[in-house]
Design a protein around this motif. Structure first.
Motif, mmCIF file in Angstrom:
data_model
loop_
_atom_site.group_PDB
_atom_site.id
_atom_site.type_symbol
_atom_site.label_atom_id
_atom_site.label_comp_id
_atom_site.label_asym_id
_atom_site.label_seq_id
_atom_site.Cartn_x
_atom_site.Cartn_y
_atom_site.Cartn_z
ATOM 1 N N VAL A 193 0.844 -1.182 0.000
ATOM 2 C CA VAL A 193 0.000 0.000 0.000
ATOM 3 C C VAL A 193 0.888 1.244 0.000
ATOM 4 N N GLN A 194 0.515 2.249 -0.783
ATOM 5 C CA GLN A 194 1.249 3.512 -0.827
ATOM 6 C C GLN A 194 0.441 4.585 -0.131
ATOM 7 N N LEU A 195 1.152 5.478 0.563
ATOM 8 C CA LEU A 195 0.498 6.487 1.371
ATOM 9 C C LEU A 195 0.862 7.898 0.915
ATOM 10 N N GLN A 196 -0.099 8.798 0.976
ATOM 11 C CA GLN A 196 0.114 10.190 0.578
ATOM 12 C C GLN A 196 -0.519 11.094 1.630
ATOM 13 N N ALA A 197 0.324 11.792 2.391
ATOM 14 C CA ALA A 197 -0.178 12.695 3.419
ATOM 15 C C ALA A 197 -0.436 14.081 2.846
ATOM 16 N N SER A 198 -1.421 14.756 3.403
ATOM 17 C CA SER A 198 -1.737 16.108 2.949
ATOM 18 C C SER A 198 -2.463 16.863 4.054
ATOM 19 N N GLY A 199 -2.612 18.179 3.840
ATOM 20 C CA GLY A 199 -3.410 18.977 4.751
ATOM 21 C C GLY A 199 -2.616 19.806 5.739
ATOM 22 N N GLY A 200 -1.303 19.690 5.725
ATOM 23 C CA GLY A 200 -0.506 20.491 6.639
ATOM 24 C C GLY A 200 -0.565 21.963 6.283
ATOM 25 N N GLY A 201 -0.098 22.791 7.206
ATOM 26 C CA GLY A 201 -0.103 24.225 6.960
ATOM 27 C C GLY A 201 0.276 25.008 8.187
ATOM 28 N N LEU A 202 0.026 26.297 8.132
ATOM 29 C CA LEU A 202 0.337 27.209 9.228
ATOM 30 C C LEU A 202 -0.940 27.524 9.995
ATOM 31 N N VAL A 203 -0.880 27.388 11.307
ATOM 32 C CA VAL A 203 -2.039 27.660 12.145
ATOM 33 C C VAL A 203 -1.562 28.339 13.425
ATOM 34 N N GLN A 204 -2.407 29.178 13.975
ATOM 35 C CA GLN A 204 -2.068 29.851 15.230
ATOM 36 C C GLN A 204 -2.267 28.924 16.414
ATOM 37 N N ALA A 205 -1.526 29.180 17.461
ATOM 38 C CA ALA A 205 -1.688 28.408 18.688
ATOM 39 C C ALA A 205 -3.139 28.470 19.157
ATOM 40 N N GLY A 206 -3.646 27.324 19.577
ATOM 41 C CA GLY A 206 -5.036 27.229 19.986
ATOM 42 C C GLY A 206 -5.977 26.839 18.867
ATOM 43 N N GLY A 207 -5.474 26.862 17.649
ATOM 44 C CA GLY A 207 -6.296 26.532 16.498
ATOM 45 C C GLY A 207 -6.364 25.044 16.234
ATOM 46 N N SER A 208 -7.037 24.716 15.136
ATOM 47 C CA SER A 208 -7.238 23.320 14.752
ATOM 48 C C SER A 208 -6.815 23.083 13.314
ATOM 49 N N LEU A 209 -6.497 21.853 13.046
ATOM 50 C CA LEU A 209 -6.114 21.454 11.696
ATOM 51 C C LEU A 209 -6.388 19.959 11.551
ATOM 52 N N ARG A 210 -6.820 19.555 10.370
ATOM 53 C CA ARG A 210 -6.981 18.131 10.105
ATOM 54 C C ARG A 210 -6.077 17.740 8.949
ATOM 55 N N ILE A 211 -5.246 16.767 9.187
ATOM 56 C CA ILE A 211 -4.408 16.252 8.118
ATOM 57 C C ILE A 211 -4.916 14.877 7.713
ATOM 58 N N SER A 212 -4.621 14.515 6.475
ATOM 59 C CA SER A 212 -5.146 13.282 5.905
ATOM 60 C C SER A 212 -4.026 12.437 5.330
ATOM 61 N N CYS A 213 -4.326 11.170 5.194
ATOM 62 C CA CYS A 213 -3.386 10.245 4.582
ATOM 63 C C CYS A 213 -4.194 9.309 3.689
ATOM 64 N N ALA A 214 -4.012 9.475 2.393
ATOM 65 C CA ALA A 214 -4.726 8.647 1.428
ATOM 66 C C ALA A 214 -3.870 7.451 1.054
ATOM 67 N N ALA A 215 -4.487 6.290 1.041
ATOM 68 C CA ALA A 215 -3.777 5.049 0.736
ATOM 69 C C ALA A 215 -4.264 4.452 -0.571
ATOM 70 N N SER A 216 -3.336 3.873 -1.281
ATOM 71 C CA SER A 216 -3.702 3.134 -2.490
ATOM 72 C C SER A 216 -3.770 1.651 -2.139
ATOM 73 N N GLY A 217 -4.430 0.889 -2.961
ATOM 74 C CA GLY A 217 -4.477 -0.546 -2.729
ATOM 75 C C GLY A 217 -5.755 -0.997 -2.060
ATOM 76 N N ARG A 218 -6.165 -2.199 -2.388
ATOM 77 C CA ARG A 218 -7.439 -2.714 -1.875
ATOM 78 C C ARG A 218 -7.308 -3.388 -0.535
ATOM 79 N N THR A 219 -6.079 -3.504 -0.021
ATOM 80 C CA THR A 219 -5.881 -4.211 1.239
ATOM 81 C C THR A 219 -5.679 -3.273 2.416
ATOM 82 N N PHE A 220 -5.982 -1.994 2.223
ATOM 83 C CA PHE A 220 -5.730 -0.996 3.265
ATOM 84 C C PHE A 220 -6.391 -1.358 4.578
ATOM 85 N N SER A 221 -7.562 -1.944 4.538
ATOM 86 C CA SER A 221 -8.290 -2.261 5.767
ATOM 87 C C SER A 221 -7.591 -3.324 6.603
ATOM 88 N N THR A 222 -6.636 -4.014 6.025
ATOM 89 C CA THR A 222 -5.900 -5.042 6.770
ATOM 90 C C THR A 222 -4.660 -4.481 7.464
#
Length: 124
Positions: free
Chosen positions: A1-30
């Motif tokens: 399985v190959q992984l691709q992270a995204s969603g990083g950035g600059l945020v102020q202290a106290g703030g929120s951010l959600r980052i993601s990791c998309a996976a290729s392949g049909r066996t990711f659930s394992t």
């Protein structure tokens, strides 16, 4: 399985951010998945892990109560919701996947697949 992270950035202290990791392949659930981070001048450290079933999670003490890991196997994606961010959370965040026992979820050498990392910067 190959992984691709995204969603990083600059945020102020106290703030929120959600980052993601998309996976290729049909066996990711394992695969169990984890998030690690590496701050400038420091070793890479464990942040959070989610079991293959998605029913069990684990967090480092430094993020417990502020970060939430989740996965959507239908979308082959893992998320890390980060709230109440602090300047010390500044780091490159890496997602990882592996099929080893849940008992070794905090050990980065037990993960076989890694994403390229996404930079999160928290300003004070």
């Amino acid at each position: 399985v190959q992984l691709q992270a995204s969603g990083g950035g600059l945020v102020q202290a106290g703030g929120s951010l959600r980052i993601s990791c998309a996976a290729s392949g049909r066996t990711f659930s394992t695969y169990g998945v984890g998030w690690f981070r590496q701050a400038p001048g420091k070793d890479r450290e464990f942040v959070a892990a989610d079991s293959r079933s998605g029913g069990i999670t684990d967090y480092s003490d430094s993020v417990q109560g502020r970060f939430t890991i989740s996965r959507d196997n239908a979308k082959n994606t893992v998320y890390l919701q980060m709230n109440s961010l602090k300047p010390e959370d500044t780091a490159i965040y890496y997602c990882a996947a592996g099929r080893k026992s849940w008992a070794v979820r905090r050990r980065e050498d037990e993960y076989t697949n890694w994403g390229q990392g996404t930079l999160v910067t928290v300003s004070s």
